[in-house]
Motif scaffolding. Structure first.
Motif, PDB file in Angstrom:
ATOM      1  N   GLU A  93       0.612  -1.244   0.095  1.00  0.00           N
ATOM      2  CA  GLU A  93      -0.061   0.099   0.095  1.00  0.00           C
ATOM      3  C   GLU A  93       0.914   1.362   0.073  1.00  0.00           C
ATOM      4  O   GLU A  93       1.898   1.534   0.612  1.00  0.00           O
ATOM      5  CB  GLU A  93      -1.009  -0.025   1.090  1.00  0.00           C
ATOM      6  CG  GLU A  93      -2.041   1.140   0.965  1.00  0.00           C
ATOM      7  CD  GLU A  93      -3.150   1.094   2.182  1.00  0.00           C
ATOM      8  OE1 GLU A  93      -3.919   1.734   2.120  1.00  0.00           O
ATOM      9  OE2 GLU A  93      -2.895   0.137   3.304  1.00  0.00           O
ATOM     10  N   VAL A  94       0.229   2.295  -0.760  1.00  0.00           N
ATOM     11  CA  VAL A  94       0.983   3.546  -0.583  1.00  0.00           C
ATOM     12  C   VAL A  94      -0.004   4.511  -0.087  1.00  0.00           C
ATOM     13  O   VAL A  94      -0.973   4.735  -0.520  1.00  0.00           O
ATOM     14  CB  VAL A  94       1.407   4.127  -2.318  1.00  0.00           C
ATOM     15  CG1 VAL A  94       1.667   5.483  -2.314  1.00  0.00           C
ATOM     16  CG2 VAL A  94       2.550   2.941  -2.711  1.00  0.00           C
ATOM     17  N   PRO A  95       0.106   4.954   1.223  1.00  0.00           N
ATOM     18  CA  PRO A  95      -0.723   5.788   1.765  1.00  0.00           C
ATOM     19  C   PRO A  95      -1.141   7.261   1.157  1.00  0.00           C
ATOM     20  O   PRO A  95      -0.112   7.927   0.802  1.00  0.00           O
ATOM     21  CB  PRO A  95      -0.329   6.147   3.328  1.00  0.00           C
ATOM     22  CG  PRO A  95       0.645   5.089   3.312  1.00  0.00           C
ATOM     23  CD  PRO A  95       1.409   4.643   2.048  1.00  0.00           C
ATOM     24  N   VAL A  96      -2.389   7.385   0.957  1.00  0.00           N
ATOM     25  CA  VAL A  96      -2.823   8.787   0.168  1.00  0.00           C
ATOM     26  C   VAL A  96      -3.855   9.203   0.888  1.00  0.00           C
ATOM     27  O   VAL A  96      -4.690   8.532   1.698  1.00  0.00           O
ATOM     28  CB  VAL A  96      -3.273   8.414  -1.168  1.00  0.00           C
ATOM     29  CG1 VAL A  96      -1.994   7.873  -2.226  1.00  0.00           C
ATOM     30  CG2 VAL A  96      -4.291   7.563  -1.463  1.00  0.00           C
ATOM     31  N   SER A  97      -4.002  10.575   0.802  1.00  0.00           N
ATOM     32  CA  SER A  97      -5.092  11.411   1.310  1.00  0.00           C
ATOM     33  C   SER A  97      -5.695  12.191   0.024  1.00  0.00           C
ATOM     34  O   SER A  97      -5.004  12.628  -0.724  1.00  0.00           O
ATOM     35  CB  SER A  97      -4.528  12.244   2.409  1.00  0.00           C
ATOM     36  OG  SER A  97      -3.551  13.273   1.984  1.00  0.00           O
ATOM     37  N   VAL A  98      -6.990  12.680   0.183  1.00  0.00           N
ATOM     38  CA  VAL A  98      -7.526  13.458  -0.745  1.00  0.00           C
ATOM     39  C   VAL A  98      -8.108  14.606   0.055  1.00  0.00           C
ATOM     40  O   VAL A  98      -8.772  14.660   1.132  1.00  0.00           O
ATOM     41  CB  VAL A  98      -8.843  12.803  -1.419  1.00  0.00           C
ATOM     42  CG1 VAL A  98      -9.554  13.514  -2.228  1.00  0.00           C
ATOM     43  CG2 VAL A  98      -8.459  11.269  -2.006  1.00  0.00           C
TER      44      VAL A  98
END
Length: 109
Positions: A93-98
């Motif tokens: 997983e590559v943590p992302v935020s929006v």
């Protein structure tokens, strides 16, 4: 804040897209049922890229991530392999935020 890696407009309701991360890794963004997730673009079975054609990461039904080499299927929520030679393994997983404007950023790991 760092530069956005993509925007929600880049992903349709059930779509996936390849992106190059600032550190040079290839990743995929996937939006299924409105949730955005990101993973390194490497199958845990042989370490090969998941797509055979650019941005073709989902199986025909648009619900699961599919490895083009052996047909392994992964859950878009957490990257778990639910079918194929690496069943039980996970995509990294590559943590992302929006943000409120729909920009997608790498999240702090």
């Amino acid at each position: 804040m760092s530069a956005a890696i993509a925007h929600l407009d880049d992903l349709e309701a059930t779509a996936a897209r390849g992106v190059r991360l600032p550190d040079g890794r290839d990743a995929l963004l996937v939006r299924v049922h409105g949730r955005v997730s990101a993973f390194e673009n490497r199958c845990p079975h042989l370490g090969v890229p998941l797509e055979a054609e650019p941005d073709r990461f989902l199986e025909a039904g648009g619900e699961l991530i599919q490895c083009a080499m052996h047909g392994a299927l992964f859950l878009p929520e957490d990257g778990e392999c639910v079918f194929g030679p690496c069943q039980g393994a996970r995509l990294r997983e590559v943590p992302v935020s929006v943000d409120e404007a729909g920009r997608i950023y790498l999240a702090a790991e």
